[in-house]
Every structure is written in C-alpha cells, then in structure tokens.
Motif scaffolding. Sequence first.
Motif, PDB file in Angstrom:
ATOM      1  N   ASP A  24      -1.144   9.701  -6.545  1.00 34.43           N
ATOM      2  CA  ASP A  24      -0.386   8.437  -6.069  1.00 34.43           C
ATOM      3  C   ASP A  24      -0.846   7.376  -6.845  1.00 34.43           C
ATOM      4  OD1 ASP A  24       0.043   9.415  -3.179  1.00 34.43           O
ATOM      5  OD2 ASP A  24      -2.461  10.515  -3.417  1.00 34.43           O
ATOM      6  N   HIS A  25       0.584   6.833  -6.765  1.00 31.98           N
ATOM      7  CA  HIS A  25       0.681   5.445  -8.239  1.00 31.98           C
ATOM      8  C   HIS A  25       1.444   4.199  -7.520  1.00 31.98           C
ATOM      9  CE1 HIS A  25       0.059   8.224 -11.211  1.00 31.98           C
ATOM     10  NE2 HIS A  25       0.019   9.030 -10.501  1.00 31.98           N
ATOM     11  N   ILE A  26       0.809   3.198  -7.908  1.00 32.39           N
ATOM     12  CA  ILE A  26       1.608   1.760  -8.054  1.00 32.39           C
ATOM     13  C   ILE A  26       3.295   1.293  -9.641  1.00 32.39           C
ATOM     14  CG2 ILE A  26       1.858   0.141  -7.161  1.00 32.39           C
ATOM     15  CD1 ILE A  26       0.216  -0.093  -4.918  1.00 32.39           C
ATOM     16  N   TRP A  27       3.948   1.386  -9.274  1.00 30.59           N
ATOM     17  CA  TRP A  27       4.291   0.950 -10.950  1.00 30.59           C
ATOM     18  C   TRP A  27       5.492  -0.856 -10.768  1.00 30.59           C
ATOM     19  CZ3 TRP A  27       6.956   6.001 -13.743  1.00 30.59           C
ATOM     20  CH2 TRP A  27       6.065   7.294 -13.337  1.00 30.59           C
ATOM     21  N   HIS A  43      -5.374  12.985   0.934  1.00 34.16           N
ATOM     22  CA  HIS A  43      -4.641  11.708   0.057  1.00 34.16           C
ATOM     23  C   HIS A  43      -5.728  10.243   0.717  1.00 34.16           C
ATOM     24  CE1 HIS A  43      -1.796  13.165  -2.456  1.00 34.16           C
ATOM     25  NE2 HIS A  43      -1.566  14.182  -1.410  1.00 34.16           N
ATOM     26  N   ALA A  44      -6.216   9.162  -0.107  1.00 41.25           N
ATOM     27  CA  ALA A  44      -6.970   7.985  -0.204  1.00 41.25           C
ATOM     28  C   ALA A  44      -5.363   6.825  -0.927  1.00 41.25           C
ATOM     29  CB  ALA A  44      -8.141   7.167  -1.119  1.00 41.25           C
ATOM     30  N   PRO A  45      -5.603   5.703   0.106  1.00 36.59           N
ATOM     31  CA  PRO A  45      -4.500   4.963  -0.181  1.00 36.59           C
ATOM     32  C   PRO A  45      -4.599   3.796  -1.093  1.00 36.59           C
ATOM     33  CG  PRO A  45      -5.456   4.681   2.055  1.00 36.59           C
ATOM     34  CD  PRO A  45      -5.833   5.447   1.847  1.00 36.59           C
ATOM     35  N   VAL A  46      -3.602   3.711  -1.778  1.00 39.29           N
ATOM     36  CA  VAL A  46      -3.331   2.864  -3.460  1.00 39.29           C
ATOM     37  C   VAL A  46      -2.827   1.383  -2.932  1.00 39.29           C
ATOM     38  CG1 VAL A  46      -3.160   2.569  -5.613  1.00 39.29           C
ATOM     39  CG2 VAL A  46      -3.744   4.452  -4.261  1.00 39.29           C
ATOM     40  N   LEU A  47      -3.563   0.240  -3.213  1.00 40.33           N
ATOM     41  CA  LEU A  47      -2.755  -0.555  -2.708  1.00 40.33           C
ATOM     42  C   LEU A  47      -2.623  -1.733  -4.178  1.00 40.33           C
ATOM     43  CD1 LEU A  47      -4.658  -0.075  -0.239  1.00 40.33           C
ATOM     44  CD2 LEU A  47      -4.792  -2.253   0.277  1.00 40.33           C
ATOM     45  N   ARG A  68      -6.459  -1.352  -5.420  1.00 39.35           N
ATOM     46  CA  ARG A  68      -7.450  -0.559  -5.121  1.00 39.35           C
ATOM     47  C   ARG A  68      -6.919   0.273  -5.148  1.00 39.35           C
ATOM     48  NH1 ARG A  68      -9.200  -3.375   0.106  1.00 39.35           N
ATOM     49  NH2 ARG A  68      -7.206  -4.511   0.136  1.00 39.35           N
ATOM     50  N   VAL A  69      -7.987   1.626  -4.842  1.00 39.08           N
ATOM     51  CA  VAL A  69      -8.075   2.463  -3.629  1.00 39.08           C
ATOM     52  C   VAL A  69      -9.235   3.526  -2.804  1.00 39.08           C
ATOM     53  CG1 VAL A  69      -8.246   4.705  -3.743  1.00 39.08           C
ATOM     54  CG2 VAL A  69      -6.948   3.886  -6.283  1.00 39.08           C
ATOM     55  N   LEU A  70      -8.421   3.054  -1.833  1.00 46.25           N
ATOM     56  CA  LEU A  70      -9.431   3.106  -0.614  1.00 46.25           C
ATOM     57  C   LEU A  70     -10.065   4.347  -0.269  1.00 46.25           C
ATOM     58  CD1 LEU A  70      -6.979   0.313   1.647  1.00 46.25           C
ATOM     59  CD2 LEU A  70      -8.630   0.229  -0.058  1.00 46.25           C
ATOM     60  N   ARG A  71     -10.801   4.610  -1.116  1.00 42.12           N
ATOM     61  CA  ARG A  71     -11.558   6.040  -1.325  1.00 42.12           C
ATOM     62  C   ARG A  71     -12.227   6.002  -0.149  1.00 42.12           C
ATOM     63  NH1 ARG A  71     -15.524   9.135  -5.220  1.00 42.12           N
ATOM     64  NH2 ARG A  71     -16.282  10.429  -4.561  1.00 42.12           N
ATOM     65  N   ALA A  72     -13.193   5.323   1.035  1.00 42.72           N
ATOM     66  CA  ALA A  72     -13.662   5.425   2.119  1.00 42.72           C
ATOM     67  C   ALA A  72     -12.731   6.275   3.077  1.00 42.72           C
ATOM     68  CB  ALA A  72     -14.093   3.989   2.549  1.00 42.72           C
ATOM     69  N   ALA A 111       0.696  -0.868  -0.084  1.00 40.61           N
ATOM     70  CA  ALA A 111       0.145   0.355   0.241  1.00 40.61           C
ATOM     71  C   ALA A 111       0.714   1.487  -0.142  1.00 40.61           C
ATOM     72  CB  ALA A 111      -1.048   0.243   1.118  1.00 40.61           C
ATOM     73  N   THR A 112       0.524   1.887  -0.495  1.00 44.32           N
ATOM     74  CA  THR A 112       1.208   4.111  -0.501  1.00 44.32           C
ATOM     75  C   THR A 112       0.312   4.450   0.100  1.00 44.32           C
ATOM     76  OG1 THR A 112       1.993   5.265  -2.182  1.00 44.32           O
ATOM     77  CG2 THR A 112       0.690   4.148  -3.016  1.00 44.32           C
ATOM     78  N   TRP A 113       0.450   6.092   0.674  1.00 47.54           N
ATOM     79  CA  TRP A 113       0.066   6.829   1.075  1.00 47.54           C
ATOM     80  C   TRP A 113       0.152   7.836   1.406  1.00 47.54           C
ATOM     81  CZ3 TRP A 113      -3.612   5.901   6.066  1.00 47.54           C
ATOM     82  CH2 TRP A 113      -4.862   6.024   6.465  1.00 47.54           C
ATOM     83  N   ASN A 114       0.021   8.845   1.142  1.00 45.60           N
ATOM     84  CA  ASN A 114       0.122  10.002   1.456  1.00 45.60           C
ATOM     85  C   ASN A 114      -0.280  10.536   2.179  1.00 45.60           C
ATOM     86  OD1 ASN A 114       0.279  12.987   1.924  1.00 45.60           O
ATOM     87  ND2 ASN A 114       1.311  12.992   0.385  1.00 45.60           N
TER      88      ASN A 114
END
Length: 262
Positions: A223-226, A253-257, A239-243, A6-9
């Motif tokens: 926010d990106h995952i490469w 920012h929302a986390p991206v997994l 997934r982007v955890l919009r909630a 997961a990545t999260w600002n």
Amino acid sequence: MPFTLATWNINSVRLRAALVQQLMTEEAPDVLCLQECKSPLELMPLEGFATLGYTHVVARGQKGYNGVAILSKLPIEDMGDKDFASLGHARHVAGRLENGVVIHNFYVPAGGDKPDRTVNEKFGQKLDYLTEMRDWFHAERPEKAILVGDLNIAPREDDVWDHKKLLKIVSHTPIEVDHLSAVQEAGNWVDITRQDIPQGKLYSWWSYRSPDWDAADKGRRLDHIWATSDISASAHSSRVLRAVRGWEQPSDHAPVLATFDL
C-alpha cells in the motif's frame, strides 16, 4: 493548509464499517481512501461515515469485488475514473480538492498465484493494467497530484520479509517491480512513505494464512502514497498503522498515512 490523507484496503467496507469508523474517530484523517470495498455504491454505509464528518464522497462500487472510495471531510470534486486494461472493474477513481490537488485512488489487480502470463491470465492482466497506467501518466503528465492505494507490489528489498525467497512470488517479482517503476517514472511520482521513512523493513500487509501474523512478521509493503515532484517536498509524518492489523476481524492490510502542507 495541512491535511492528512490515509489509504487502506478495507477488504469489504460493509463487513468492516465499524473499523472504518474507529479509524475515523481515533486518527481523523482529512481524506480516507479505501480499496476493495466489495460493494455497489448504493449499499456502502456512507451515512455512518457522514456522522463523523466524512460528508464528501467520490467512489466507484462493484458487487462483491473491487471498489474504491475517497471519503473526505474536505469538499472534493469527482474527476472520473479509468478502466485500465479494459477489465470492467472498479479499480480507480479520482477527485480534486479545493486547493487544486488531484487524488488518484487505485486498486491494482493482485495478479493471481503464478508469475507467468502464459499460464495465469490474471498476471497478464496485472502487467497490462500497469502498462496502461504508465502510458496514461506519460501522456497526461500529472501535476499537483497524489496517488494512493493498494498497488499490490512491494518494490524494494526491504519492503518484504525476505527478498530472495519472494523473488518468484507474485507482488515482488522483478517484472512487476519494473512495471511499477515505469509507472512512477512516467508520472514523475515520488514515493512519499519511503521519502519519510527511507530505511528499514516496512510492511502494510500480513497474510491471513499466518496463525500469528505479528510474531511471524512475514509482511509486504503493498500500500502506497505517492506525490508528484512539485508537491512531494510538502509531505511529512508518514506512518503505517500496524496496530490496526490486530483489531477484531481486521483487514489483512494496515492503513498508511501522510500529511501534506499545501
């Protein structure tokens, strides 16, 4: 063995330590990469994260600004950092998992308000930062690597709420998109989020300035995952955890997994 990243600002890891722990409890990614920690390393609330299993840390801190951290349940070796554009900022750190995968965690400069380096020094710094990223990846040719972070650019038309209205807004200008594309090409990086979610509007950031961010939905995918092409096919379940953007006192920012089977 599959692992989820997961990545999260987080926009201040000390202020939002409870949110980080909530994410760790509810989603339990194996590796969590944070940006904009806004804390020197010695003041990051790492003990609380360790109690939830995140006992391995590779991080660079900075008082009040920037800061990047890789928090991992899996053993990870510190692979150093790079000061792109010689800004003296804690904006990059890298670590290597025991399976050989190198994780790069980036916080690319936002670039200020005006997309013109002649009147806005910060925009020039952003472009220089991206240029040095490009040159480094071209020289190093990464393999078996994952790049994550707040890259502060929404590259695709469907990565923003209104492509035409944002063409002259920092984070979606053609020159920024071109610079980011050059970074991607230099490292042979594959956009994993869009590999898994190829169609439709997709955002990971919504401004604090919007009184009702969810209803207005004027977002951007910053926010990106490469992953390098040699392992990109092993990625899935993005997934982007919009909630999470709606949690109490949230980051903007929302986390991206994403999950990788390696």
